[in-house]
Every structure is written in C-alpha cells, then in structure tokens.
Write a protein that holds these residues in place. Sequence first.
Motif: not given
Length: 149
Positions: A36-37, A40, A45-46, A64, A66
């Motif tokens: 996990v960043d 993200e 985007l998240g 996040r 996908h």
Amino acid sequence: MEIRVVSYDHPDAVLLIDEVQQEYVVRYGGPDGTLVDPAEFAPPLGLFLIGYLDGVPVTCGGWRAHDDGVVELKRMYVAPAVRGRGLARAMLAELELTAKQAGNVRLVLETGQAQPEAIALYRSSGYTDVPKFGYYKDSEASIHLGKSL
C-alpha cells in the motif's frame, strides 16, 4: 458519527491501521501483506476516511484505483469497543457514495474466511463474488467480492 477525509498517513489513520493489522495477526497469524502506497488514497484516485465518536477515531476505510472505473476497498475497520452499533455499515455506505461521486462504477475488495462478520456485512450490502485478484488471489482463505455503484 462524524466522518472526515484524512490522508492515509494521518496520525488517526495510522493508529487505526495499526489496530486492523494487529487484528489480522490474531485472525490469520500475520498482517496484511498487500503493498500500500499512502498516495494511492489521495484524491482523485483514492480516498481515506475516519469515523469519529465524540472526537475519538473509531472506524476507518478507504478506496484506491484498481481498474478503469473500479476502485478497491481497503482497511475497513471498527474498534472492538464500538462494534455492533452500525458504524461499519455507515462507513461502507460513505465509501460507496464517495467512490460513486468520484465517477467510479464498481467497488471490489478482498477479505478472508476468518472475518465472518465482514463477509456478512458485505454480502448483506449487495456484494457478490468476483474473480480473485491481488496479493491473495491464490489463497484459499481469501474471498473476493464486488458491487456496482
């Protein structure tokens, strides 16, 4: 419950993420190995959310990117002291709403057989089986679910 958008590395998020990882250690013998960043979970985007009761962080969850129009749910958690009060269902509804508002059309997730209460929540919320993906795609104990938003 007050739900706030926070960064994945916000101190309250780190606290609850550490708690959920410890829950995985108890239930599965180790933490979630999915990479996990924190970036993200940053808009657009998240997103990462924390639920507060009387100013205390008690629940969290995020989504996040996908695939195109599909987001993945991660780190859904409710502190043991406040379980059974509908907080998970409220957090899930908010995650679905924010994902849809961001233009996404589907939400997917991984959970495991050692989390029957999570499975019951997702299935009762309209989630159905989807093809396995991600870090646990080859795990027999892993359950992969999805829902159109």
